[in-house]
Design a protein around this motif. Sequence first.
Motif: not given
Length: 213
Positions: A142-144, A69-72, A94-95, A100-108
């Motif tokens: 992933n959506t939520l 998920g982190t790689v994703f 806001n980079p 935050i929107v891209c990486v931690p969410t996919r890791a979770l």
Amino acid sequence: MNGQAVAVSGSRLSVKDLTTTGMMIAIILLMSFTPLGYLRTAGLEVSLITIPVAIGAMIIGPKAGLLLGTVFGLTSFYQCFGMSPFGAALLGINPFLTFIVCVPTRALVGWLTGVIFKGIEKLDAHKMACYFIGGFIAALLNTLLFMGALILFFWNTEYIQSINASIGDLSIFAFVLTFVGVNGLLEMPATCIVGGAVSKTLKKVLYKRIRSN
């Protein structure tokens, strides 16, 4: 002798896990930088990269799911640098919050899919439905999680409000349903069917010897 056998069995499992995880990472990278990974729409991109994340989380476990998920997430964040118009717009606002929107969410997504799948697998006596349920859960998470973070950090921005205005100044709930409706209808069945079928097959083929011990 028995101790050695156990150690060998454990080392084989670790090697298989490592090999399978590496294979899933390679697939994620391939999908991320080719048309295989995203179906571009007028709104969000429909991502199919949740599929290898779900597969790894189900056949290996939550730790592998977290890594995948982190790689994703990292490849998703990289897309924001010119490859994804939507991501580029968020990056310009806001980079840090875009990260935050891209990486931690996919890791979770990967970690939670592995955790939830473990519970579902115990309830599935025939070990069949659990894989398809796990695939569906991965796409749903992933959506939520992505949309939840997007709304939390970017809802009040001019960019998101301009998109909302173009579709009728909807409430947050209605906006989310409208914005990801088509995406969810494509992502969830794909991850459920493909992810479930591949996970079931790989688990049976790769870990047949270990499961029989």
